[in-house]
Design a protein around this motif. Structure first.
Motif, PDB file in Angstrom:
ATOM      1  N   SER A  84      -5.184   0.381  -8.207  1.00  0.00           N
ATOM      2  CA  SER A  84      -5.541   1.738  -8.617  1.00  0.00           C
ATOM      3  C   SER A  84      -4.997   2.800  -7.677  1.00  0.00           C
ATOM      4  N   SER A  85      -4.571   2.371  -6.489  1.00  0.00           N
ATOM      5  CA  SER A  85      -4.068   3.348  -5.517  1.00  0.00           C
ATOM      6  C   SER A  85      -3.134   2.655  -4.527  1.00  0.00           C
ATOM      7  N   GLU A  86      -2.320   3.446  -3.863  1.00  0.00           N
ATOM      8  CA  GLU A  86      -1.442   2.874  -2.838  1.00  0.00           C
ATOM      9  C   GLU A  86      -2.273   2.364  -1.665  1.00  0.00           C
ATOM     10  N   LYS A  87      -3.393   3.009  -1.410  1.00  0.00           N
ATOM     11  CA  LYS A  87      -4.268   2.514  -0.335  1.00  0.00           C
ATOM     12  C   LYS A  87      -4.782   1.111  -0.662  1.00  0.00           C
ATOM     13  N   ASP A  88      -5.214   0.908  -1.912  1.00  0.00           N
ATOM     14  CA  ASP A  88      -5.684  -0.424  -2.305  1.00  0.00           C
ATOM     15  C   ASP A  88      -4.559  -1.448  -2.152  1.00  0.00           C
ATOM     16  N   ARG A  89      -3.356  -1.089  -2.545  1.00  0.00           N
ATOM     17  CA  ARG A  89      -2.211  -2.002  -2.411  1.00  0.00           C
ATOM     18  C   ARG A  89      -1.959  -2.312  -0.935  1.00  0.00           C
ATOM     19  N   ASP A  90      -2.005  -1.254  -0.109  1.00  0.00           N
ATOM     20  CA  ASP A  90      -1.770  -1.451   1.325  1.00  0.00           C
ATOM     21  C   ASP A  90      -2.862  -2.329   1.952  1.00  0.00           C
ATOM     22  N   ASP A  91      -4.109  -2.091   1.533  1.00  0.00           N
ATOM     23  CA  ASP A  91      -5.233  -2.889   2.060  1.00  0.00           C
ATOM     24  C   ASP A  91      -5.108  -4.348   1.617  1.00  0.00           C
ATOM     25  N   TYR A  92      -4.625  -4.541   0.405  1.00  0.00           N
ATOM     26  CA  TYR A  92      -4.388  -5.907  -0.103  1.00  0.00           C
ATOM     27  C   TYR A  92      -3.354  -6.628   0.765  1.00  0.00           C
ATOM     28  N   VAL A 114      10.207  -8.231  -4.512  1.00  0.00           N
ATOM     29  CA  VAL A 114       8.961  -7.500  -4.740  1.00  0.00           C
ATOM     30  C   VAL A 114       9.284  -6.036  -5.062  1.00  0.00           C
ATOM     31  N   MET A 115       8.739  -5.556  -6.137  1.00  0.00           N
ATOM     32  CA  MET A 115       8.811  -4.127  -6.454  1.00  0.00           C
ATOM     33  C   MET A 115       7.436  -3.658  -6.881  1.00  0.00           C
ATOM     34  N   ASP A 116       7.044  -2.488  -6.386  1.00  0.00           N
ATOM     35  CA  ASP A 116       5.795  -1.851  -6.804  1.00  0.00           C
ATOM     36  C   ASP A 116       6.174  -0.536  -7.474  1.00  0.00           C
ATOM     37  N   PHE A 117       5.465  -0.168  -8.529  1.00  0.00           N
ATOM     38  CA  PHE A 117       5.748   1.134  -9.139  1.00  0.00           C
ATOM     39  C   PHE A 117       4.522   1.669  -9.865  1.00  0.00           C
ATOM     40  N   TRP A 118       4.401   2.984  -9.812  1.00  0.00           N
ATOM     41  CA  TRP A 118       3.403   3.674 -10.625  1.00  0.00           C
ATOM     42  C   TRP A 118       3.908   3.709 -12.052  1.00  0.00           C
TER      43      TRP A 118
ATOM     44  N   ASN B  65      10.475   2.011  -7.417  1.00  0.00           N
ATOM     45  CA  ASN B  65       9.862   1.230  -6.348  1.00  0.00           C
ATOM     46  C   ASN B  65       9.220   2.067  -5.242  1.00  0.00           C
ATOM     47  N   ASN B  66       8.010   1.689  -4.878  1.00  0.00           N
ATOM     48  CA  ASN B  66       7.373   2.303  -3.705  1.00  0.00           C
ATOM     49  C   ASN B  66       6.724   1.240  -2.813  1.00  0.00           C
ATOM     50  N   SER B  67       7.213  -0.001  -2.944  1.00  0.00           N
ATOM     51  CA  SER B  67       6.667  -1.070  -2.112  1.00  0.00           C
ATOM     52  C   SER B  67       7.053  -0.870  -0.647  1.00  0.00           C
ATOM     53  N   PRO B  68       6.088  -1.028   0.257  1.00  0.00           N
ATOM     54  CA  PRO B  68       6.402  -0.912   1.683  1.00  0.00           C
ATOM     55  C   PRO B  68       6.934  -2.221   2.280  1.00  0.00           C
ATOM     56  N   GLU B  69       7.043  -3.276   1.449  1.00  0.00           N
ATOM     57  CA  GLU B  69       7.379  -4.598   1.980  1.00  0.00           C
ATOM     58  C   GLU B  69       8.868  -4.796   2.259  1.00  0.00           C
ATOM     59  N   ASN B  70       9.687  -3.908   1.698  1.00  0.00           N
ATOM     60  CA  ASN B  70      11.143  -4.009   1.879  1.00  0.00           C
ATOM     61  C   ASN B  70      11.686  -5.356   1.386  1.00  0.00           C
ATOM     62  N   LEU B  71      11.124  -5.813   0.264  1.00  0.00           N
ATOM     63  CA  LEU B  71      11.586  -7.063  -0.351  1.00  0.00           C
ATOM     64  C   LEU B  71      12.167  -6.799  -1.737  1.00  0.00           C
ATOM     65  N   GLN B  73      15.173  -6.057  -2.473  1.00  0.00           N
ATOM     66  CA  GLN B  73      16.565  -6.542  -2.565  1.00  0.00           C
ATOM     67  C   GLN B  73      17.516  -5.462  -3.092  1.00  0.00           C
ATOM     68  N   GLY B  74      17.230  -4.223  -2.741  1.00  0.00           N
ATOM     69  CA  GLY B  74      18.102  -3.117  -3.153  1.00  0.00           C
ATOM     70  C   GLY B  74      17.764  -2.554  -4.529  1.00  0.00           C
ATOM     71  N   LEU B  75      16.941  -3.274  -5.280  1.00  0.00           N
ATOM     72  CA  LEU B  75      16.561  -2.814  -6.622  1.00  0.00           C
ATOM     73  C   LEU B  75      15.601  -1.632  -6.502  1.00  0.00           C
ATOM     74  N   THR B  76      15.743  -0.653  -7.401  1.00  0.00           N
ATOM     75  CA  THR B  76      14.939   0.572  -7.284  1.00  0.00           C
ATOM     76  C   THR B  76      14.099   0.887  -8.517  1.00  0.00           C
ATOM     77  N   HIS B  77      14.488   0.335  -9.666  1.00  0.00           N
ATOM     78  CA  HIS B  77      13.813   0.655 -10.922  1.00  0.00           C
ATOM     79  C   HIS B  77      13.277  -0.617 -11.570  1.00  0.00           C
ATOM     80  N   CYS B  78      12.064  -0.543 -12.096  1.00  0.00           N
ATOM     81  CA  CYS B  78      11.486  -1.681 -12.820  1.00  0.00           C
ATOM     82  C   CYS B  78      11.008  -1.221 -14.195  1.00  0.00           C
TER      83      CYS B  78
END
Lengths: 120, 120
Positions: A84-92, A114-118, B65-71, B73-78
């Motif tokens: 639900s939030s970037e904080k929750d993702r970071d805490d996870y 790994v990709m995260d996106f809103w 992408n807004n993952s802080p994990e840096n995994l 692999q250069g991909l930016t859109h999902c």
């Protein structure tokens, strides 16, 4: 209490945050050739188990690749968690149960994306 | 008519097939360095537009992408589309509007990863 405030995790419900926003966390694995089917099943189960023990994860689903496009870059497993939030993702990411999972899974992982996106 | 039989596409609804099964189609892009922000916006819009013009796509969502994990692999859109069957997914891949999209997007794509999976 709204659905967004429960800890209910469902593979098919995609529970949004209170403001309706969903942060997807997409993880793809290629397992090592030396990892057995039992090893892989253990990692699958451990990953899915996180969604039951960590209430920060609002929904979770996973499966194995069946794309005919041959563009999976060797990756075979896809797991999608929703926060639900970037904080929750970071805490996870630093949650002891997640850290424990990475130690269990790590020795079996040949490649990860790994990709995260809103969700727009 | 059930929800699964409508052509309604929503970024937040994840419409299952009549039997409750969902086939996820996960596409990740890295754009070429030579592609301008306008080029990238054009591809984003064209991809999202497919879900409005191809009723085989039961739901669609995307983000950057807004993952802080840096995994990543250069991909930016999902982009994640959902189908009700492998036949629908296969028909989508050869659908004229999808083929047209690949011709529009192709020149701007540096790297792509695609995985499809049945939600377990």
């Amino acid at each position: 209490m709204t659905a967004a405030n429960t800890n209910t995790v469902s593979a098919q419900a995609n529970v949004a945050s209170a403001n309706g926003k969903m942060l997807r966390h997409v993880v793809m694995f290629k397992f090592k050739e030396t990892s057995s089917p039992q090893d892989i099943a253990m990692v699958e189960k451990a990953f899915a188990g996180l969604s039951k023990s960590i209430s920060l994860i609002k929904s979770f689903e996973w499966g194995t690749n069946n794309s005919p496009e041959n563009l999976n870059q060797g990756l075979t497993h896809c797991f999608i968690g929703t926060f639900s939030s970037e904080k929750d993702r970071d805490d996870y990411l630093v949650h002891p149960k997640h850290v424990e999972f990475t130690k269990i899974a790590g020795p079996h992982i040949d490649k990860v994306t790994v990709m995260d996106f809103w969700v727009k």
